[in-house]
Write an enzyme that holds these catalytic residues in place. Structure first.
Site, PDB file in Angstrom:
ATOM      1  N   ALA A 118      24.061 -25.812   7.292  1.00 31.63           N
ATOM      2  CA  ALA A 118      25.048 -25.825   6.060  1.00 31.63           C
ATOM      3  C   ALA A 118      24.386 -24.792   4.781  1.00 31.63           C
ATOM      4  O   ALA A 118      24.930 -24.740   3.845  1.00 31.63           O
ATOM      5  CB  ALA A 118      25.232 -27.085   5.462  1.00 31.63           C
ATOM      6  N   ASN A 187      19.777 -32.849   7.784  1.00 27.48           N
ATOM      7  CA  ASN A 187      19.049 -31.819   8.463  1.00 27.48           C
ATOM      8  C   ASN A 187      18.836 -30.504   7.539  1.00 27.48           C
ATOM      9  O   ASN A 187      17.744 -29.845   7.681  1.00 27.48           O
ATOM     10  CB  ASN A 187      19.939 -31.531   9.527  1.00 27.48           C
ATOM     11  CG  ASN A 187      20.167 -32.485  10.634  1.00 27.48           C
ATOM     12  OD1 ASN A 187      19.052 -32.906  10.944  1.00 27.48           O
ATOM     13  ND2 ASN A 187      21.439 -32.720  11.207  1.00 27.48           N
ATOM     14  N   HIS A 217      24.537 -28.285  -1.797  1.00 27.36           N
ATOM     15  CA  HIS A 217      22.940 -28.114  -1.399  1.00 27.36           C
ATOM     16  C   HIS A 217      22.515 -26.887  -2.525  1.00 27.36           C
ATOM     17  O   HIS A 217      23.074 -25.717  -2.490  1.00 27.36           O
ATOM     18  CB  HIS A 217      22.604 -27.723  -0.013  1.00 27.36           C
ATOM     19  CG  HIS A 217      23.287 -28.686   0.909  1.00 27.36           C
ATOM     20  ND1 HIS A 217      22.775 -29.916   1.170  1.00 27.36           N
ATOM     21  CD2 HIS A 217      24.316 -28.483   1.751  1.00 27.36           C
ATOM     22  CE1 HIS A 217      23.248 -30.491   2.186  1.00 27.36           C
ATOM     23  NE2 HIS A 217      24.495 -29.700   2.418  1.00 27.36           N
TER      24      HIS A 217
END
Length: 266
Positions: A118, A187, A217
């Site tokens: 991602a 992750n 993120h």
């Protein structure tokens, strides 16, 4: 392009696996074809390829794609590589076990690959690493509170999550510690650590925000050779909000690169 398509075995028919497997079966990844699916549930006619035990998949495939969680990497990673079959790992959080990571990187003759999932910028961080270690690497991940609830949480923390009216920090630590606490949600932390080559160098904050319509993120890194900031905000997967909708497409991009699709950014 490989003259003979790679025979791909897909482990997991969930939010990631369904997208990846359907695209492979439709011929959307030139140079690769879906040979079989591994899942511990009886899927019947829901999959566009034979459902087989893991052992059979390893025997019949050139590449195994893990899309089923960190436990699969721990249980099967070395065996896949030792058989001579290549392995593409989506659940990079398993690599917070440094001993496992070293064994996977040393195993063979199969080759191990990791997908960025991602976030972006990992290729640049890996390139910068050649200059020497970064002074500071920070990752802040913000998600909906419900996607962060874990069995280890006490009632006080769960109450804070369930009653939050704004952003709250749930946990902070290093990339060695945080993915273990949130095996389905962080992750990214392990991927950043893989890029910079040091689990302890990456400081991670996990934030819960009831207004987080998108999973966010933010990676910030700096050193004597430069400063870097990467930010991604993704729509969560409708069936599994703990992961972002983009993740299976990151896996497909990685598959395209392995299969030799021209035009890939390497």
């Amino acid at each position: 392009m490989n003259p003979t398509p790679l025979k791909v075995g897909l482990v997991g028919w969930g939010a990631i696996g369904r997208v990846v497997g359907t695209a492979l079966a439709a011929g959307d990844v030139p140079g690769a074809t879906l040979a079989c699916v591994v899942d511990n549930r009886p899927l019947g006619g829901a999959v566009p390829a034979a459902q087989v035990p893991f052992e059979d998949a390893v025997d019949r495939c050139d590449l195994i794609v893990e899309a089923a969680g960190q436990g699969v990497v721990r249980a099967w990673g070395e065996r896949v590589l030792a058989s001579g079959t290549d392995l593409l790992i989506a659940s990079t959080g398993a690599l917070t076990d440094e001993d496992l990571a070293k064994r996977l990187l040393a195993a063979g003759p199969g080759r191990v690959y990791f997908t960025g999932g991602a976030v972006g910028g990992l290729d640049l961080l890996q390139a910068v690493r050649a200059f020497g270690p970064l002074d500071e690497v920070r990752l802040t991940t913000t998600k909906l509170p419900a996607t962060l609830e874990q069995a280890w949480m006490d009632e006080a923390l769960l109450h804070r999550l369930r009653t939050a009216t704004g952003p709250i920090e749930v946990l902070s630590g290093t990339a060695r510690d945080i993915p273990v606490k949130f095996p389905r949600s962080t992750n990214v932390a392990a991927s950043v650590a893989l890029a910079v080559g040091d689990l302890d160098a990456v400081q991670v904050r996990v934030v819960a925000d009831p207004a987080a319509v998108r999973t966010r993120h933010v990676i910030e890194a700096s050193g004597p050779h430069g400063a870097y900031r990467f930010e991604a905000a993704h729509t969560p997967d409708a069936d599994n909000p703990a992961t972002s909708r983009v993740v299976p497409y990151a896996v497909l991009r990685s598959l395209g690169a392995i299969a030799g699709r021209p035009g890939q950014i390497l």
